[in-house]
Scaffold this motif. Sequence first.
Motif, mmCIF file in Angstrom:
data_model
loop_
_atom_site.group_PDB
_atom_site.id
_atom_site.type_symbol
_atom_site.label_atom_id
_atom_site.label_comp_id
_atom_site.label_asym_id
_atom_site.label_seq_id
_atom_site.Cartn_x
_atom_site.Cartn_y
_atom_site.Cartn_z
ATOM 1 N N ALA A 198 0.835 -1.201 0.000
ATOM 2 C CA ALA A 198 0.000 0.000 0.000
ATOM 3 C C ALA A 198 0.864 1.242 0.000
ATOM 4 O O ALA A 198 0.560 2.236 -0.665
ATOM 5 N N ALA A 199 1.971 1.216 0.746
ATOM 6 C CA ALA A 199 2.837 2.388 0.790
ATOM 7 C C ALA A 199 3.453 2.657 -0.569
ATOM 8 O O ALA A 199 3.575 3.802 -1.007
ATOM 9 N N ASP A 200 3.834 1.574 -1.288
ATOM 10 C CA ASP A 200 4.391 1.750 -2.631
ATOM 11 C C ASP A 200 3.377 2.362 -3.569
ATOM 12 O O ASP A 200 3.713 3.142 -4.463
ATOM 13 N N ALA A 201 2.095 1.996 -3.412
ATOM 14 C CA ALA A 201 1.060 2.493 -4.312
ATOM 15 C C ALA A 201 0.780 3.953 -4.068
ATOM 16 O O ALA A 201 0.428 4.676 -4.979
ATOM 17 N N ILE A 202 0.958 4.402 -2.818
ATOM 18 C CA ILE A 202 0.575 5.772 -2.478
ATOM 19 C C ILE A 202 1.739 6.731 -2.654
ATOM 20 O O ILE A 202 1.608 7.818 -3.178
ATOM 21 N N VAL A 203 2.930 6.355 -2.230
ATOM 22 C CA VAL A 203 4.076 7.254 -2.270
ATOM 23 C C VAL A 203 5.219 6.559 -2.985
ATOM 24 O O VAL A 203 5.658 5.489 -2.568
ATOM 25 N N THR A 204 5.684 7.149 -4.056
ATOM 26 C CA THR A 204 6.860 6.615 -4.729
ATOM 27 C C THR A 204 7.601 7.733 -5.423
ATOM 28 O O THR A 204 6.996 8.608 -6.026
ATOM 29 N N ASP A 205 8.913 7.758 -5.239
ATOM 30 C CA ASP A 205 9.763 8.718 -5.929
ATOM 31 C C ASP A 205 10.573 8.028 -7.017
ATOM 32 O O ASP A 205 11.448 8.622 -7.620
ATOM 33 N N ASP A 206 10.304 6.749 -7.249
ATOM 34 C CA ASP A 206 11.112 5.952 -8.170
ATOM 35 C C ASP A 206 10.564 6.059 -9.582
ATOM 36 O O ASP A 206 10.085 5.083 -10.155
ATOM 37 N N TYR A 207 10.603 7.266 -10.141
ATOM 38 C CA TYR A 207 10.159 7.453 -11.515
ATOM 39 C C TYR A 207 11.310 7.087 -12.457
ATOM 40 O O TYR A 207 12.460 7.444 -12.215
ATOM 41 N N ALA A 208 10.995 6.384 -13.522
ATOM 42 C CA ALA A 208 12.015 5.980 -14.484
ATOM 43 C C ALA A 208 11.490 6.279 -15.883
ATOM 44 O O ALA A 208 10.688 5.523 -16.430
ATOM 45 N N PHE A 209 11.915 7.417 -16.452
ATOM 46 C CA PHE A 209 11.480 7.820 -17.780
ATOM 47 C C PHE A 209 12.697 8.013 -18.684
ATOM 48 O O PHE A 209 13.820 8.226 -18.212
ATOM 49 N N ALA A 210 12.458 7.952 -19.969
ATOM 50 C CA ALA A 210 13.457 8.318 -20.969
ATOM 51 C C ALA A 210 12.860 9.450 -21.793
ATOM 52 O O ALA A 210 12.349 9.238 -22.891
ATOM 53 N N PRO A 211 12.855 10.690 -21.238
ATOM 54 C CA PRO A 211 12.122 11.789 -21.878
ATOM 55 C C PRO A 211 12.697 12.173 -23.228
ATOM 56 O O PRO A 211 13.907 12.115 -23.469
ATOM 57 N N GLN A 212 11.785 12.570 -24.138
ATOM 58 C CA GLN A 212 12.155 13.185 -25.407
ATOM 59 C C GLN A 212 11.894 14.692 -25.257
ATOM 60 O O GLN A 212 11.049 15.096 -24.480
ATOM 61 N N PHE A 213 12.607 15.503 -26.012
ATOM 62 C CA PHE A 213 12.466 16.944 -25.873
ATOM 63 C C PHE A 213 12.059 17.569 -27.201
ATOM 64 O O PHE A 213 12.532 17.167 -28.276
ATOM 65 N N PHE A 214 11.165 18.544 -27.103
ATOM 66 C CA PHE A 214 10.620 19.193 -28.277
ATOM 67 C C PHE A 214 11.708 19.888 -29.086
ATOM 68 O O PHE A 214 11.662 19.913 -30.308
ATOM 69 N N ARG A 215 12.705 20.484 -28.401
ATOM 70 C CA ARG A 215 13.823 21.140 -29.085
ATOM 71 C C ARG A 215 15.121 20.471 -28.615
ATOM 72 O O ARG A 215 15.844 21.018 -27.774
ATOM 73 N N PRO A 216 15.435 19.293 -29.134
ATOM 74 C CA PRO A 216 16.611 18.563 -28.634
ATOM 75 C C PRO A 216 17.915 19.318 -28.845
ATOM 76 O O PRO A 216 18.874 19.104 -28.109
ATOM 77 N N GLY A 217 17.974 20.217 -29.825
ATOM 78 C CA GLY A 217 19.203 20.967 -30.060
ATOM 79 C C GLY A 217 19.544 21.926 -28.943
ATOM 80 O O GLY A 217 20.689 22.362 -28.819
ATOM 81 N N LEU A 218 18.543 22.287 -28.092
ATOM 82 C CA LEU A 218 18.780 23.200 -26.986
ATOM 83 C C LEU A 218 19.073 22.459 -25.680
ATOM 84 O O LEU A 218 19.258 23.100 -24.644
ATOM 85 N N LEU A 571 9.336 15.972 -11.541
ATOM 86 C CA LEU A 571 9.934 16.973 -12.428
ATOM 87 C C LEU A 571 11.363 16.577 -12.807
ATOM 88 O O LEU A 571 11.760 16.657 -13.970
ATOM 89 N N LYS A 572 12.137 16.133 -11.823
ATOM 90 C CA LYS A 572 13.521 15.728 -12.102
ATOM 91 C C LYS A 572 13.576 14.483 -12.976
ATOM 92 O O LYS A 572 14.450 14.349 -13.826
ATOM 93 N N ALA A 573 12.623 13.558 -12.778
ATOM 94 C CA ALA A 573 12.587 12.349 -13.599
ATOM 95 C C ALA A 573 12.311 12.668 -15.054
ATOM 96 O O ALA A 573 12.684 11.897 -15.948
ATOM 97 N N LEU A 574 11.682 13.807 -15.308
ATOM 98 C CA LEU A 574 11.395 14.231 -16.672
ATOM 99 C C LEU A 574 12.519 15.093 -17.239
ATOM 100 O O LEU A 574 12.340 15.786 -18.241
ATOM 101 N N GLY A 575 13.682 15.082 -16.576
ATOM 102 C CA GLY A 575 14.849 15.778 -17.084
ATOM 103 C C GLY A 575 14.791 17.276 -16.920
ATOM 104 O O GLY A 575 15.469 18.001 -17.646
ATOM 105 N N SER A 576 14.016 17.772 -15.959
ATOM 106 C CA SER A 576 13.839 19.209 -15.788
ATOM 107 C C SER A 576 14.027 19.594 -14.326
ATOM 108 O O SER A 576 13.755 18.803 -13.424
ATOM 109 N N GLN A 577 14.478 20.834 -14.143
ATOM 110 C CA GLN A 577 14.575 21.389 -12.793
ATOM 111 C C GLN A 577 14.126 22.838 -12.800
ATOM 112 O O GLN A 577 14.504 23.632 -11.934
#
Length: 618
Positions: A198-218, A571-577
């Motif tokens: 139940a704790a895993d379902a409610i609270v988790t910071d273990d995000y694992a993404f491979a984000p793509q970016f709209f302007r990869p050159g920047l 936010l950090k898992a999505l490659g942003s700060q």
Amino acid sequence: MIAPRCTPPLARVAMLVAWLVLFLAGSPGTGPGAAAFAQDSTHVLEWELAAHPDGRLTAVLWITPGAGLYTYSHSPGLLGQPTTFTPADGAVQAVRYMPGVEKPDTFDPGTIIRAYLDRTPLFLDLTGSAFPLEIRGELQMLFCSDTSCWPVREAVSHRWESRPQTLASMASPPLQALYTASAPGKAPSPPVPETATAADAIVTDDYAFAPQFFRPGLEVGGLGKALLLAFLAGMLLNAMPCVLPVLSLKCSAILAVSGQESRREQERQFREHSIWFAVGILCYFFILGGVLGLAGLAWGQLFQQPALLLGLAVVLFMLGLSLFGVFDLPMIDLKGNSGPSDRPRLQAFSTGVLATLLATPCSGPLLGGVLGWTLSRSPSTILPVFMTIGAGMTVPYLGMAIWPSLVRVLPRPGVWNIHLERGLGFLLVGTTIYLVQILPQSLFTPALVCLWAAGFSAWMWGQWTTLSQPRILRWGIRAAAACLIAVAVAWALTPGTQGVVWEPFDPVRFGQHLGNQPVLMDFTADWCPNCKVLESTTLRDSVIKPLQERYGLTLIKVDMTQEDARKMALLKALGSQSIPVVAIFPTGDAARSPMILRDLFTSGQLADILEETFTNSP
């Protein structure tokens, strides 16, 4: 959701004891018929099993708020957390909720909400009728009294080992009337896997993404590119919406020389003020880089602190009063007609620090990729990049220092000086209003009291003291004025007693949506002017609604106004700060590689990227 109101220390202790009692309470009982299995000071829950004429079964979960309490309905209106039952398995086909009773909200009487005031049923239509029959799920509610609110999130379950000899009938007038008045909630989401706690379902910071970016050159991949883009981004910050709240401070160089008759003296003061203003900018970025690097904070996260916002509001309000001639600030005096200052460099430096602090709560063009890469590095990398951002921001002021003859375009001293000061004073008061509206609602009235105290203290400082008074008397009055402000601020910070619908971010619901429904997620904050520009243009209802209907989007708003570790982890898992950031999650396995749009973009670009994302997704 309504933020829980602050309560006195004794009340907080009592609330803690109540939570401990609830946590240590026994497990649900079982048995035929109706059974009360959960009871505390906030609510009582009872189960009942009813049969339809065609043989279908419906479990009825009765919720009875405690004395003097109410809970928000499933569709509460503009305010409040909805009462929601989330099934944990496939035993429940649909959940039906009562509409609730309309009433003025306790904490915002001008807003009408819908609430459950007394014993209210939730109807759980079941998928089968075989016994033994067990129902499991999670119940979320927000109970409120006249003074405070208690969020409740609990796992509930009930089991019938065999068919009860006596079943309630859904055809009976009382139950039939209630069932007819109810309405289905959202379709039950897929259950949480049995292996997850139940704790895993409610609270988790273990995000694992491979984000793509709209302007990869920047996007940034090394220090060299980070420094180049940081310098350009620093220059562009001078032209972003963030500059509007500090326009008065950025005009301080004009005010500093407006009272000088001699052109040569004007140029000297103009050059000196510009240089020390630029030094203040660099010093602030040096300190900011060190703080963010050592504390692991994100860009603009300092503005999640109510104490900082309230302190800035008081300082800017007093700056405005100084421009109206109420008194003279000892360190930051923006007036140009008050005579030569004995600390012109300190005043220019302090003004530069304050202006930069107010101008950098949000991101600008090119800056999102720089910050996303930099703030995940060590302080030894963060500091040079932040100093480079500051160097870019100083370019206009260094230009004024190199060409001080620009000051010659100003007319000779005259009445225009006074008019300019008064006009900039009104802008500072407007900035004060902007900062106050960012504060949590519970601090709005205390903030007004602080501003009143600041105004009275400024009047004491300026009108009750003169240089002819004995020093001990003069500084005694000024110390009393400063103490009045300090006491008011300390009191304010001490805990006391639509069209398109965006879901507030909730880790559980987001996990249920991820991969099953297309999601458009907006990261925003009240202290981020660029976010508000984006919301009023690209993300306005008339743009989002057709896109939502076309692609079946679930809209989620991640409000970063107040500090929240889970939101920062996402936010950090999505490659942003830094924000603004918009993330687009397709369905299926492609959800693990969301499309990220940083900073500002147009509605046409959003439509194009949505079409490309959902056309290419399986």
